[in-house]
Design an enzyme around this catalytic site. Structure first.
Site, short mmCIF file in Angstrom:
data_model
loop_
_atom_site.label_atom_id
_atom_site.label_comp_id
_atom_site.label_asym_id
_atom_site.label_seq_id
_atom_site.Cartn_x
_atom_site.Cartn_y
_atom_site.Cartn_z
CB CYS A 118 -0.93 0.00 1.21
SG CYS A 118 -2.05 -1.40 1.21
CG HIS A 258 -2.81 3.23 3.20
ND1 HIS A 258 -3.55 3.08 2.04
CD2 HIS A 258 -2.79 2.01 3.79
CE1 HIS A 258 -3.94 1.82 1.95
NE2 HIS A 258 -3.50 1.15 3.00
CG ASN A 288 -6.71 -0.97 2.35
OD1 ASN A 288 -6.17 -0.37 1.42
ND2 ASN A 288 -6.03 -1.62 3.27
O1 UT7 Z 1 -3.40 -1.58 3.96
C1 UT7 Z 1 -2.31 -2.26 4.53
C2 UT7 Z 1 -2.36 -2.28 5.97
N1 UT7 Z 1 -3.56 -2.90 6.47
C3 UT7 Z 1 -3.99 -2.51 7.64
O2 UT7 Z 1 -3.42 -1.60 8.16
C4 UT7 Z 1 -5.12 -3.24 8.31
C5 UT7 Z 1 -4.83 -3.33 9.77
N2 UT7 Z 1 -5.76 -4.07 10.60
C6 UT7 Z 1 -7.03 -3.67 10.83
O3 UT7 Z 1 -7.52 -2.73 10.27
C7 UT7 Z 1 -7.83 -4.41 11.89
O4 UT7 Z 1 -6.94 -5.24 12.61
C8 UT7 Z 1 -8.99 -5.26 11.33
C9 UT7 Z 1 -10.10 -4.36 10.84
C10 UT7 Z 1 -8.49 -6.15 10.21
C11 UT7 Z 1 -9.57 -6.14 12.45
O5 UT7 Z 1 -9.98 -5.33 13.55
P1 UT7 Z 1 -9.55 -5.71 15.03
O6 UT7 Z 1 -10.17 -4.74 15.91
O7 UT7 Z 1 -8.04 -5.80 15.04
O8 UT7 Z 1 -10.25 -7.10 15.22
P2 UT7 Z 1 -9.59 -8.50 15.59
O9 UT7 Z 1 -8.87 -9.06 14.40
O10 UT7 Z 1 -8.83 -8.39 16.87
O11 UT7 Z 1 -10.88 -9.35 15.84
C12 UT7 Z 1 -11.76 -9.05 16.93
C13 UT7 Z 1 -12.97 -9.95 16.83
C14 UT7 Z 1 -12.61 -11.43 16.60
O12 UT7 Z 1 -13.55 -12.20 17.31
P3 UT7 Z 1 -13.13 -12.92 18.70
O13 UT7 Z 1 -11.98 -13.81 18.34
O14 UT7 Z 1 -12.75 -11.80 19.60
O15 UT7 Z 1 -14.37 -13.63 19.07
C15 UT7 Z 1 -12.83 -11.62 15.12
O16 UT7 Z 1 -13.16 -12.95 14.81
O17 UT7 Z 1 -13.74 -9.57 15.70
C16 UT7 Z 1 -14.01 -10.71 14.90
N3 UT7 Z 1 -14.13 -10.29 13.50
C17 UT7 Z 1 -15.31 -9.96 12.95
N4 UT7 Z 1 -16.55 -9.92 13.43
C18 UT7 Z 1 -17.54 -9.53 12.60
C19 UT7 Z 1 -13.15 -10.14 12.59
N5 UT7 Z 1 -13.68 -9.74 11.43
C20 UT7 Z 1 -15.01 -9.61 11.62
C21 UT7 Z 1 -16.08 -9.24 10.80
N6 UT7 Z 1 -17.30 -9.19 11.33
N7 UT7 Z 1 -15.89 -8.88 9.51
#
Ligand code: UT7
Length: 331
Positions: A118, A258, A288
């Protein structure tokens, strides 16, 4: 313009293209176990544009290129290099830039891709600056184009809600005016490459039945870890690039980070200690779109009439590699 009088490189045209089809959070609710509420609060995304099965990365870039040249009042005959930043090339080789050169009928001018996740648009700006200032090229079409939804695993709710497809870019040339690119900063850390990766399809794990069965052809991301690095590295890059320009945070009119996640955008703004209205966020409309996020945002603030001559803009990105970087730009 004599070489001695050249000061910086300047953007003389902007533009972007997104496919017509829009995928909303409500659409995604029908595809995976997710909700509009989760996507909105955790990412800020409401909808994203999706390329049709026939549309590929070079198609998006060609259309964006035409719009950018029109915006600059130029034709393809006025440019002497095409750079395409992408992580979703049409083919591993030839480069997407060569397909774009063919599509734009920009006969025989050099063309190549930049692969920096990115951060590709920022890397491209830094490359373009050095090519123009050392007199290798006069006027460069720099495009960022991505069809991320073609490497998205639509069964993986952790990633499929995040990405969209788009192309955007700028035309750059030398200027003797008191405006343009003031400073740059770029870094990479290959030790963290596995955290954001398309594992299959290259020569490490060539396309095979096994790669398809294990879903290795799709983008894979350890979101939480990427998040922490993105906030730290973008904050650091923005602060450093402003310092390199001999400016202070009070001089910044717009920060264009970004657009990967609204919470990363906000956190980067806080690290630079900027008021929220100076931090540009368009993620709700596009998701994104990798290398296209910054040039789309730049075009939109320009078209909205918000940009004034001499405004100081900081563009900062983070992506696969890991790579990160920033530029300070005086409008
Ligand atoms: O462009 C290049 C760089 N990319 C980035 O910078 C992306 C960076 N990362 C992020 O933006 C975030 O980490 C995400 C949006 C991908 C995820 O958000 P998060 O707050 O870090 O969530 P997490 O991965 O810690 O997941 C929290 C919970 C999990 O459930 P449990 O294990 O706590 O029960 C996931 O399974 O949210 C759950 N989860 C979802 N729930 C509903 C993950 N994706 C989803 C979803 N809908 N789409």
């Amino acid at each position: 313009m004599s070489y001695k009088s050249i000061r910086w490189i300047k953007i003389i045209g902007t533009g972007f293209y997104v496919p017509d089809k829009i995928l909303t959070n409500a659409d995604l609710e029908k595809m995976v176990d997710t909700s509009d509420e989760w996507i909105t609060t955790r990412t800020g995304i409401k909808e994203r544009h999706i390329a049709s099965p026939e549309e590929i990365t070079s198609d998006l870039a060609i259309e964006a290129g035409r719009r950018i040249l029109k915006d600059a009042g130029l034709t393809v005959d006025d440019i002497d290099l095409i750079i395409v930043a992408t992580s979703t090339p049409d083919t591993i080789f030839p480069s997407t830039a060569c397909w774009v050169q063919r599509g734009l009928k920009a006969d025989h001018i050099p063309a190549f891709d930049v692969s920096a996740g990115c951060t590709g648009f920022i890397y491209g700006m830094i490359l373009a600056e050095s090519l123009i200032l050392n007199r290798t090229n006069k006027r460069i079409l720099l495009l960022g184009s991505e069809c991320l939804t073609k490497i998205t695993n639509w069964n993986d709710r952790n990633t499929c809600v995040l990405f969209g497809d788009a192309a955007a870019g700028v035309v750059l040339e030398a200027t003797e005016e008191d405006c343009g690119m003031l400073s740059s900063y770029w870094k990479a850390d290959g030790n963290l490459g596995e955290l954001l990766i398309q594992p299959g399809g290259g020569v490490r794990q060539p396309c095979s039945q096994e790669v398809l069965q294990q879903e290795l052809r799709y983008l894979s991301m350890r979101g939480n870890e990427v998040f922490k690095h993105a906030v730290k590295c973008m904050g650091e890059a923005a602060v450093e690039v402003v310092k390199k320009a001999g400016l202070q945070k009070e001089d910044i009119d717009y920060l264009i980070p970004h657009q990967a996640n609204a919470r990363i955008i906000d956190a980067t703004g806080r690290r630079v200690k900027l008021d929220k209205e100076k931090v540009i966020s368009i993620i709700h409309k596009y998701g994104n779109v990798s290398v296209a996020t910054i040039p789309i945002a730049l075009h939109e603030i320009k078209e909205s009439g918000r940009l004034k001559p001499e405004d100081i803009i900081v563009m900062v990105a983070f992506g696969a590699g890991f790579t990160w970087g920033a530029v300070t730009y005086k409008w």
